[in-house]
Design a protein around this motif. Structure first.
Motif, mmCIF file in Angstrom:
data_model
loop_
_atom_site.group_PDB
_atom_site.id
_atom_site.type_symbol
_atom_site.label_atom_id
_atom_site.label_comp_id
_atom_site.label_asym_id
_atom_site.label_seq_id
_atom_site.Cartn_x
_atom_site.Cartn_y
_atom_site.Cartn_z
ATOM 1 N N ASN A 48 -1.603 83.752 33.896
ATOM 2 C CA ASN A 48 -2.856 83.042 33.665
ATOM 3 C C ASN A 48 -3.509 83.588 32.404
ATOM 4 O O ASN A 48 -3.682 84.797 32.265
ATOM 5 N N ASP A 50 -6.929 83.332 30.356
ATOM 6 C CA ASP A 50 -8.323 82.880 30.372
ATOM 7 C C ASP A 50 -9.044 83.373 29.128
ATOM 8 O O ASP A 50 -8.894 84.527 28.736
ATOM 9 N N TYR A 52 -12.739 84.057 27.245
ATOM 10 C CA TYR A 52 -14.141 84.328 27.529
ATOM 11 C C TYR A 52 -14.882 84.661 26.241
ATOM 12 O O TYR A 52 -14.296 85.165 25.292
ATOM 13 N N HIS A 57 -18.587 87.587 30.688
ATOM 14 C CA HIS A 57 -17.249 87.691 31.262
ATOM 15 C C HIS A 57 -17.278 87.314 32.728
ATOM 16 O O HIS A 57 -16.717 87.990 33.583
ATOM 17 N N ASP A 59 -17.054 83.734 33.696
ATOM 18 C CA ASP A 59 -16.482 82.414 33.919
ATOM 19 C C ASP A 59 -15.634 82.018 32.722
ATOM 20 O O ASP A 59 -16.067 82.118 31.585
ATOM 21 N N SER A 60 -14.448 81.561 32.987
ATOM 22 C CA SER A 60 -13.551 81.141 31.917
ATOM 23 C C SER A 60 -14.156 79.951 31.187
ATOM 24 O O SER A 60 -14.794 79.088 31.781
ATOM 25 N N LYS A 64 -7.392 75.991 32.589
ATOM 26 C CA LYS A 64 -6.360 77.001 32.807
ATOM 27 C C LYS A 64 -5.195 76.817 31.846
ATOM 28 O O LYS A 64 -4.742 75.719 31.591
ATOM 29 N N TYR A 66 -1.326 78.683 31.142
ATOM 30 C CA TYR A 66 -0.340 79.606 31.687
ATOM 31 C C TYR A 66 0.799 79.775 30.680
ATOM 32 O O TYR A 66 1.084 78.874 29.897
ATOM 33 N N HIS A 77 -9.536 77.423 20.484
ATOM 34 C CA HIS A 77 -10.903 77.672 20.943
ATOM 35 C C HIS A 77 -11.870 77.429 19.798
ATOM 36 O O HIS A 77 -11.482 77.355 18.638
ATOM 37 N N VAL A 84 -9.467 87.492 25.663
ATOM 38 C CA VAL A 84 -8.520 86.821 26.533
ATOM 39 C C VAL A 84 -8.147 87.761 27.663
ATOM 40 O O VAL A 84 -7.912 88.948 27.444
ATOM 41 N N GLN A 85 -8.126 87.217 28.854
ATOM 42 C CA GLN A 85 -7.698 87.992 30.014
ATOM 43 C C GLN A 85 -6.378 87.412 30.501
ATOM 44 O O GLN A 85 -6.269 86.216 30.750
#
Length: 115
Positions: A48, A50, A52, A57, A59-60, A64, A66, A77, A84-85
């Protein structure tokens, strides 16, 4: 003559400032790379990804994303500093600045290491 030279220099400075300002208005930025297992160096699929804001930090910001079967990801973006997480069940999460052609190494989660 001096006044004409000053006027020409002023016009050049204004033109350069305008060009720099316009070029920074391109708001779309991209990040991509590959996510690998830190031990086996094999690509990780279904990680995943995400995005931000650096200051928020909780809520994305985007739908989504992958990694594919080769461990690759690609995101776009809006302008601004983002982080990025990367997360996948069984692995320790990883947070990084969004960059191009990045390689992320994720470590397997061992519960005993955190007791």
């Amino acid at each position: 003559m001096k006044n004409a030279l000053k006027l020409s220099i002023s016009k050049i400075i204004i033109l350069l400032f305008t060009i720099c300002t316009i070029s920074s208005c391109d708001k779309t930025r991209e990040g991509n790379g590959i996510v690998l297992d830190s031990v086996t160096k094999q690509p990780l699929d279904s990680v995943n990804v995400d995005i931000y804001l650096m200051s928020i930090h909780n809520d994305s910001l985007f739908p989504k994303v992958y990694t594919n079967a080769k461990g690759e990801y690609h995101v776009k973006h809006e302008h601004g500093r983002k982080m990025v997480q990367f997360s996948k069940e069984g692995y320790i999460g990883y947070v990084a600045d969004l960059r191009k052609n990045d390689t992320i190494y994720m470590e397997v989660y061992h519960p005993d290491d955190f007791e």
